[in-house]
Motif scaffolding. Structure first.
Motif, PDB file in Angstrom:
ATOM      1  N   ASP A  10      37.492  64.387  -5.906  1.00  0.00           N
ATOM      2  CA  ASP A  10      37.597  64.018  -4.495  1.00  0.00           C
ATOM      3  C   ASP A  10      38.352  62.697  -4.323  1.00  0.00           C
ATOM      4  O   ASP A  10      38.929  62.446  -3.256  1.00  0.00           O
ATOM      5  N   GLY A  11      38.336  61.861  -5.352  1.00  0.00           N
ATOM      6  CA  GLY A  11      39.030  60.587  -5.280  1.00  0.00           C
ATOM      7  C   GLY A  11      40.523  60.677  -5.503  1.00  0.00           C
ATOM      8  O   GLY A  11      41.238  59.682  -5.354  1.00  0.00           O
ATOM      9  N   ALA A  50      28.572  66.815 -10.881  1.00  0.00           N
ATOM     10  CA  ALA A  50      28.637  65.968  -9.681  1.00  0.00           C
ATOM     11  C   ALA A  50      29.643  64.838  -9.873  1.00  0.00           C
ATOM     12  O   ALA A  50      30.448  64.545  -8.971  1.00  0.00           O
ATOM     13  N   VAL A  51      29.609  64.195 -11.037  1.00  0.00           N
ATOM     14  CA  VAL A  51      30.558  63.114 -11.316  1.00  0.00           C
ATOM     15  C   VAL A  51      31.985  63.657 -11.340  1.00  0.00           C
ATOM     16  O   VAL A  51      32.922  63.022 -10.843  1.00  0.00           O
ATOM     17  N   SER A  52      32.164  64.853 -11.899  1.00  0.00           N
ATOM     18  CA  SER A  52      33.497  65.463 -11.969  1.00  0.00           C
ATOM     19  C   SER A  52      34.043  65.764 -10.576  1.00  0.00           C
ATOM     20  O   SER A  52      35.237  65.543 -10.298  1.00  0.00           O
ATOM     21  N   ILE A  53      33.194  66.267  -9.692  1.00  0.00           N
ATOM     22  CA  ILE A  53      33.640  66.558  -8.333  1.00  0.00           C
ATOM     23  C   ILE A  53      33.966  65.275  -7.585  1.00  0.00           C
ATOM     24  O   ILE A  53      34.955  65.194  -6.845  1.00  0.00           O
ATOM     25  N   ASP A  54      33.158  64.250  -7.790  1.00  0.00           N
ATOM     26  CA  ASP A  54      33.454  62.959  -7.160  1.00  0.00           C
ATOM     27  C   ASP A  54      34.808  62.424  -7.626  1.00  0.00           C
ATOM     28  O   ASP A  54      35.584  61.883  -6.832  1.00  0.00           O
ATOM     29  N   ALA A  55      35.073  62.572  -8.926  1.00  0.00           N
ATOM     30  CA  ALA A  55      36.356  62.111  -9.457  1.00  0.00           C
ATOM     31  C   ALA A  55      37.514  62.884  -8.839  1.00  0.00           C
ATOM     32  O   ALA A  55      38.556  62.310  -8.496  1.00  0.00           O
ATOM     33  N   ASP A 112      24.475  66.654 -13.333  1.00  0.00           N
ATOM     34  CA  ASP A 112      25.011  65.302 -13.141  1.00  0.00           C
ATOM     35  C   ASP A 112      26.479  65.233 -13.545  1.00  0.00           C
ATOM     36  O   ASP A 112      27.297  64.599 -12.860  1.00  0.00           O
ATOM     37  N   ARG A 125      40.003  72.271  -8.528  1.00  0.00           N
ATOM     38  CA  ARG A 125      39.103  71.505  -7.651  1.00  0.00           C
ATOM     39  C   ARG A 125      38.255  72.438  -6.787  1.00  0.00           C
ATOM     40  O   ARG A 125      37.034  72.252  -6.660  1.00  0.00           O
ATOM     41  N   ARG A 128      30.987  62.457 -19.613  1.00  0.00           N
ATOM     42  CA  ARG A 128      29.993  62.746 -18.575  1.00  0.00           C
ATOM     43  C   ARG A 128      28.865  63.604 -19.119  1.00  0.00           C
ATOM     44  O   ARG A 128      27.712  63.447 -18.734  1.00  0.00           O
TER      45      ARG A 128
END
Length: 447
Positions: free
Chosen positions: A270-271, A263-268, A260, A311, A444
């Motif tokens: 990607d933003g 996943a949150v780190s990758i979403d961040a 989890d 990234r 996280r």
């Protein structure tokens, strides 16, 4: 281990320069340093840059090995070197290239053996780094020497390689993420996972490149045998460390937590709005206005390239199922993105320009030292953040080494230190950024 970005940066900037030169009609030469080139100094002038001592940090130790495990690795090194004379006589190995190869590997094995017995760092790192390297070099020397007079059994060596490959694959596929379900336990578990994955993945890459045929010369044969020995030593080290770790923790399954958090780190990541590196003039999109050739391009490249690298590493790690590696990359991304913004802001404010004096370079380095000392006071327990701190300090050492090499050059040869100035500016920002970067990933992990 931290990558050295200098070579790739120079290739990129050289390409920019070549493109620009081709685009300007009538120009038959160009300079990465701009119209007048970077300011150059005599080697004696740059000595003062290194006046203040650089801090050093021990790498974090999440697991303490048994006292005798390194000794067993040393015994293996000694057994391999028992029949390798120091130095190898000419009458034993007439071929100078082969003889030099054996002597060099024996010397490397002896140096790493000494580091393992009296390591500058912990026994944890000695078991993971010095012992495998010593065994690798010792095996390479022994096999090369023996192959001079006798045909080696290639089938046996190939079978040993296949077994090593199968074993390391089993270890990678069987990775479990367990630990104490406490704040410190989760942070420690993430560090153990990252170290274990990185070491085993390195061993896997080593055995992947193994190629031996009946036409392989004795020097390459020794190198290939050393590769197999390195893989076996790495697997042995982590079998022991994993047993020690498992015996010391509650064994709670932390995989959902790590998954989890990644996943949150990758979403961040990607933003974050970053230009496509495949686009022409993508560096110009990162700043307000067009980047001039020379120091401005070098500075922004140094600041932003690690952001892309981190990234990509996060994404690749998740695809490979290596959560520890991904979380380590997450901290690096958070650190490097903050670093880039700080460096860019200083550049756009006119605070970072081509250095005109040694005092400017020395001041930037000393500011980086102060930032490093502040970070060292904050990260004192084993975690991915303390590992990242040690890696950043390693980069600092490499930059200082380049300055020292320039200082030791022929006194009549002028040198430029603008590249190092750029690196010191980035290092200063990296140390300053680490606290917030670690806090973001820690939040996280501890949710």
């Amino acid at each position: 281990m931290t990558d050295r970005p200098v070579a790739s940066r120079r290739r990129f900037l050289a390409g920019v320069a070549a493109t620009s030169m081709a685009a300007v009609a009538g120009c038959n030469e160009t300079s990465i340093g701009g119209d007048d080139g970077p300011t150059r100094f005599s080697p004696s002038e740059i000595d003062p840059i290194l006046e203040q001592s650089r801090p050093e940090a021990d790498r974090p130790v999440p697991i303490e090995p048994d006292d005798d495990v390194i000794g067993r690795g040393i015994e293996r090194v000694d057994d391999l070197l028992a029949d390798v004379p120091d130095p190898v006589p000419v009458e034993t190995v007439p071929n100078g290239v082969v003889r030099e190869s054996i002597d060099r590997r024996r010397e490397s094995a002896t140096d790493d053996r000494s580091d393992a017995l009296e390591p500058p760092e912990s026994s944890y790192r000695a078991l993971r780094v010095a012992v495998p390297r010593a065994r690798e070099s010792a095996r390479g020397a022994a096999v090369t020497l023996s192959a001079v007079d006798a045909d080696p059994d290639l089938d046996d060596l190939a079978a040993e390689c296949d077994e090593a490959q199968s074993t390391v694959d089993d270890r990678l596929e069987g990775l479990e993420y367990r630990g104490d379900d406490t704040d410190d336990g989760r942070l420690r578990g993430a560090l153990v996972a990252a170290d274990r994955e990185d070491d085993l993945a390195s061993a896997r890459r080593t055995v992947d490149r193994w190629r031996v045929t009946e036409h392989t010369n004795v020097v390459d044969l020794g190198e290939s045998a050393g590769d197999v020995e390195f893989v076996e030593a790495t697997v042995h080290a982590w079998d022991h460390l994993a047993d020690r770790y498992d015996a010391d923790v509650d064994g709670v399954d932390l995989e959902p937590v790590f998954s989890d958090a990644l996943a949150v780190s990758i979403d961040a990541a990607d933003g974050v709005d970053l230009p496509d590196q495949g686009e022409q003039d993508w560096l110009d999109e990162l700043v307000d206005g067009e980047l001039e050739m020379g120091f401005p391009q070098t500075l922004i490249w140094d600041a932003v390239r690690p952001v892309y690298d981190a990234r990509d590493r996060m994404i690749d790690a998740r695809e490979d199922g290596r959560l520890g590696t991904g979380l380590a990359a997450a901290i690096r991304f958070e650190q490097e993105y903050r670093t880039f913004r700080t460096v860019r802001d200083r550049f756009e404010d006119g605070d970072l320009e081509t250095p005109e004096s040694i005092d400017e370079v020395r001041a930037e380095r000393e500011a980086a030292i102060a930032a490093a000392e502040s970070a060292m006071a904050e990260f004192t327990t084993p975690s991915l953040a303390s590992a990242r701190l040690a890696e950043t300090l390693q980069t600092f050492e490499w930059t200082d080494d380049r300055i020292q090499r320039d200082a030791d050059r022929d006194p009549d040869r002028q040198v430029s230190v603008s590249d190092e100035y750029s690196e010191y500016a980035c290092l200063r920002a990296r140390f300053d950024a680490l606290s917030d970067a670690a806090a973001a990933v820690r939040e996280r992990l501890l949710e």
